[in-house]
Design a protein around this motif. Structure first.
Motif, PDB file in Angstrom:
ATOM      1  N   ILE A  77      81.758 -19.163 -11.623  1.00 42.20           N
ATOM      2  CA  ILE A  77      80.321 -19.097 -11.852  1.00 42.20           C
ATOM      3  C   ILE A  77      79.529 -19.542 -10.626  1.00 42.20           C
ATOM      4  O   ILE A  77      78.525 -18.928 -10.263  1.00 42.20           O
ATOM      5  N   GLU A  78      80.001 -20.600  -9.961  1.00 40.68           N
ATOM      6  CA  GLU A  78      79.272 -21.119  -8.799  1.00 40.68           C
ATOM      7  C   GLU A  78      79.232 -20.086  -7.676  1.00 40.68           C
ATOM      8  O   GLU A  78      78.174 -19.835  -7.065  1.00 40.68           O
ATOM      9  N   THR A  79      80.383 -19.478  -7.385  1.00 37.33           N
ATOM     10  CA  THR A  79      80.438 -18.478  -6.319  1.00 37.33           C
ATOM     11  C   THR A  79      79.616 -17.247  -6.689  1.00 37.33           C
ATOM     12  O   THR A  79      78.867 -16.708  -5.863  1.00 37.33           O
ATOM     13  N   ALA A  80      79.747 -16.798  -7.946  1.00 39.64           N
ATOM     14  CA  ALA A  80      78.997 -15.628  -8.403  1.00 39.64           C
ATOM     15  C   ALA A  80      77.496 -15.874  -8.304  1.00 39.64           C
ATOM     16  O   ALA A  80      76.730 -14.964  -7.945  1.00 39.64           O
ATOM     17  N   ALA A  81      77.068 -17.084  -8.617  1.00 34.94           N
ATOM     18  CA  ALA A  81      75.639 -17.411  -8.551  1.00 34.94           C
ATOM     19  C   ALA A  81      75.131 -17.357  -7.118  1.00 34.94           C
ATOM     20  O   ALA A  81      74.014 -16.882  -6.858  1.00 34.94           O
ATOM     21  N   ARG A  82      75.938 -17.832  -6.164  1.00 33.43           N
ATOM     22  CA  ARG A  82      75.516 -17.791  -4.755  1.00 33.43           C
ATOM     23  C   ARG A  82      75.447 -16.346  -4.255  1.00 33.43           C
ATOM     24  O   ARG A  82      74.533 -15.981  -3.505  1.00 33.43           O
ATOM     25  N   ILE A  83      76.389 -15.535  -4.685  1.00 32.23           N
ATOM     26  CA  ILE A  83      76.368 -14.113  -4.312  1.00 32.23           C
ATOM     27  C   ILE A  83      75.140 -13.436  -4.918  1.00 32.23           C
ATOM     28  O   ILE A  83      74.471 -12.617  -4.271  1.00 32.23           O
ATOM     29  N   ARG A  84      74.831 -13.783  -6.159  1.00 33.49           N
ATOM     30  CA  ARG A  84      73.657 -13.227  -6.822  1.00 33.49           C
ATOM     31  C   ARG A  84      72.384 -13.514  -6.036  1.00 33.49           C
ATOM     32  O   ARG A  84      71.528 -12.641  -5.865  1.00 33.49           O
ATOM     33  N   GLU A  85      72.246 -14.736  -5.528  1.00 35.79           N
ATOM     34  CA  GLU A  85      71.044 -15.095  -4.781  1.00 35.79           C
ATOM     35  C   GLU A  85      70.924 -14.288  -3.484  1.00 35.79           C
ATOM     36  O   GLU A  85      69.827 -13.894  -3.096  1.00 35.79           O
ATOM     37  N   LYS A  86      72.038 -14.044  -2.822  1.00 31.20           N
ATOM     38  CA  LYS A  86      72.006 -13.222  -1.606  1.00 31.20           C
ATOM     39  C   LYS A  86      71.595 -11.787  -1.931  1.00 31.20           C
ATOM     40  O   LYS A  86      70.829 -11.163  -1.193  1.00 31.20           O
ATOM     41  N   LEU A  87      72.120 -11.259  -3.036  1.00 27.28           N
ATOM     42  CA  LEU A  87      71.744  -9.899  -3.440  1.00 27.28           C
ATOM     43  C   LEU A  87      70.269  -9.842  -3.835  1.00 27.28           C
ATOM     44  O   LEU A  87      69.575  -8.855  -3.560  1.00 27.28           O
ATOM     45  N   LYS A  88      69.793 -10.894  -4.489  1.00 29.34           N
ATOM     46  CA  LYS A  88      68.383 -10.947  -4.866  1.00 29.34           C
ATOM     47  C   LYS A  88      67.492 -10.877  -3.620  1.00 29.34           C
ATOM     48  O   LYS A  88      66.507 -10.128  -3.596  1.00 29.34           O
ATOM     49  N   ILE A 121      79.114  -9.406  -7.499  1.00 31.05           N
ATOM     50  CA  ILE A 121      79.056 -10.484  -8.494  1.00 31.05           C
ATOM     51  C   ILE A 121      80.269 -10.423  -9.409  1.00 31.05           C
ATOM     52  O   ILE A 121      80.908 -11.444  -9.684  1.00 31.05           O
ATOM     53  N   LEU A 122      80.598  -9.218  -9.870  1.00 32.20           N
ATOM     54  CA  LEU A 122      81.724  -9.072 -10.789  1.00 32.20           C
ATOM     55  C   LEU A 122      83.046  -9.433 -10.137  1.00 32.20           C
ATOM     56  O   LEU A 122      83.972  -9.877 -10.819  1.00 32.20           O
ATOM     57  N   ASP A 123      83.137  -9.244  -8.821  1.00 36.29           N
ATOM     58  CA  ASP A 123      84.364  -9.617  -8.114  1.00 36.29           C
ATOM     59  C   ASP A 123      84.682 -11.092  -8.288  1.00 36.29           C
ATOM     60  O   ASP A 123      85.851 -11.493  -8.275  1.00 36.29           O
ATOM     61  N   ARG A 124      83.637 -11.926  -8.445  1.00 35.15           N
ATOM     62  CA  ARG A 124      83.845 -13.366  -8.540  1.00 35.15           C
ATOM     63  C   ARG A 124      83.270 -13.945  -9.827  1.00 35.15           C
ATOM     64  O   ARG A 124      82.898 -15.115  -9.870  1.00 35.15           O
ATOM     65  N   ILE A 125      83.205 -13.144 -10.875  1.00 30.54           N
ATOM     66  CA  ILE A 125      82.623 -13.608 -12.125  1.00 30.54           C
ATOM     67  C   ILE A 125      83.454 -14.715 -12.747  1.00 30.54           C
ATOM     68  O   ILE A 125      82.979 -15.472 -13.606  1.00 30.54           O
ATOM     69  N   ASP A 126      84.713 -14.855 -12.309  1.00 32.83           N
ATOM     70  CA  ASP A 126      85.560 -15.927 -12.825  1.00 32.83           C
ATOM     71  C   ASP A 126      85.183 -17.284 -12.244  1.00 32.83           C
ATOM     72  O   ASP A 126      85.632 -18.321 -12.725  1.00 32.83           O
TER      73      ASP A 126
END
Length: 424
Positions: free
Chosen positions: A72-83, A65-70
């Motif tokens: 928000i849209e990409t970080a949110a999609r990564i967050r959902e996969k990790l969830k 998530i932190l890799d793409r925190i810049d």
């Protein structure tokens, strides 16, 4: 290793890690191409094969998530996969002995670990306060054969100070490199650049000078999410700020945060200045500021800081709206003084109120008050310094004391009044 580009890249990386674990455990997943099913199989089959419950260790759980925190849209999609990935732990609970997850930041349980209500957060538990660093005693005992001739107080000033409601500790990375090179350098800070944090600070108009004594509550301290990011939270969780103390306000606990040590304080402010000027210009400003203070000639600071603010492109102000924000101008002064490693004290309490900034240098005190005006100078900054008699607190502590009232024009986006008075 490497930076996660998007959610598809994340899945590929997880599958690679799962494949490596299959080889290590000598277990084959029937659903090897499904990252969730394979994770579940590994946990279950490992417990069955070795006759004991499985332990799951996850380091840097938040890095994707932190890799793409810049973004928000990409970080949110990564967050959902990790969830989805970590939700496997709930279903695999009968086969688990325990899980231990570490990371830089603390994302809310709802966003990452939904359903895992039995996770215990030990980030600011006093029982684990020294788990990630050397205490002073550990440092001196462990490296006793390497400390001959070393100024321990200077090592402490540079690298100690990280605190999580317990004894402060050293950053091990710093200590190991210092004892190899025996040179004081910002070793940890040089491993990364807080570009995102600097942008976030400026966007939220957080006065950087207030980071010396930043007071926050439980909710702001503990967690955040990609669509609800607070600079105070990220600064604490990434190690740029640490807990300096606590106080109770009714049923609530308030945490006082600040820079842990000289390395972080100096380096962070030095990096902040890179936002406003190129390296050669910044170094020139440093030299002129230091010389003015060294000579005891504070009036010379006016020309230096006027040049600094004149060098900030007007378009930059237009995009941020910082020309009306007193904290921005104060932050630039503060960053330069801290970047030089000086003794800077912010909002020092006196019996008449709080002083904006004090700079103590070789027995001299420079006391600052900052004001933003519409256009013309008012003289109110110096007037307040004199009327409030802030300088009385420093009588006997400093050989020389100067009051410096600085006023900034919203229209000019620069200093329009720089008044100095000697009250020694």
């Amino acid at each position: 290793a490497g930076v996660i580009e998007d959610e598809n890249d994340l899945i590929k990386r997880i599958l690679l890690i799962l494949e490596e674990n299959q080889e290590t455990l000598e277990i084959t997943c029937k659903h090897a191409e499904d990252y969730r099913a394979c994770f579940y199989e590994l946990i279950k089959k490992a417990a069955q094969k070795y006759g004991t419950k499985t332990v799951v260790l996850v380091d840097e759980y938040d890095k994707p998530i932190l890799d793409r925190i810049d973004s928000i849209e990409t970080a949110a999609r990564i967050r959902e996969k990790l969830k989805n990935f970590y939700s496997v732990l709930k279903d695999a609970d009968p086969y688990l002995k325990f899980c231990f997850l570490t990371g830089v930041t603390k994302f809310s349980k709802v966003s990452i670990f939904s359903g895992l209500n039995n996770l215990e957060d030990i980030t600011i538990s006093p029982d684990y306060a020294t788990i990630c660093g050397y205490t002073q005693e550990e440092f001196e005992k462990t490296f006793v054969d390497r400390l001959e001739g070393i100024d321990l107080s200077e090592v402490r000033r540079w690298y100690n100070g990280y605190s999580w409601l317990g004894e402060p500790v050293y950053n091990p990375f710093d200590i190991l490199l210092f004892l190899r090179n025996f040179e004081f350098r910002p070793y940890w800070f040089e491993t990364g650049t807080p570009t995102f944090l600097i942008k976030l600070l400026l966007a939220r108009k957080l006065n950087v000078a207030k980071l010396e004594k930043l007071e926050v509550g439980d909710e702001l301290l503990e967690s955040f999410d990609v669509d609800r990011i607070y600079p105070e939270t990220v600064l604490f969780q990434t190690g740029y700020l640490t807990i300096k103390g606590t106080r109770r306000r009714g049923p609530l606990t308030k945490y006082i945060l600040g820079f842990p040590n000289l390395e972080v304080r100096t380096s962070f402010n030095n990096f902040l200045l890179n936002t406003f000027s190129d390296l050669p210009t910044k170094e020139e400003h440093y030299d002129r500021i230091y010389e003015a203070l060294e000579r005891g000639r504070p009036e010379e600071l006016e020309r230096v800081f006027k040049a600094i603010f004149a060098g900030i492109p007007h378009d930059w102000f237009r995009k941020t709206g910082l020309e009306e924000y007193e904290g921005f101008y104060a932050s630039v002064f503060y960053a330069y003084f801290c970047g030089l490693g000086l003794d800077v004290r912010v909002e020092e309490a006196t019996n008449q109120g709080r002083l904006d900034m004090a700079v103590l240098f070789e027995g001299r005190c420079y006391l600052f008050e900052f004001k933003v005006v519409e256009d013309e100078a008012t003289g109110d900054a110096l007037k307040q310094l004199k009327e409030k008699r802030y300088f009385e607190k420093y009588k006997g502590k400093c050989e020389k004391i100067w009051l410096i009232g600085v006023e900034f024009s919203k229209r000019e986006r620069n200093i329009v009044s720089f008044e100095v008075e000697d009250v020694s």
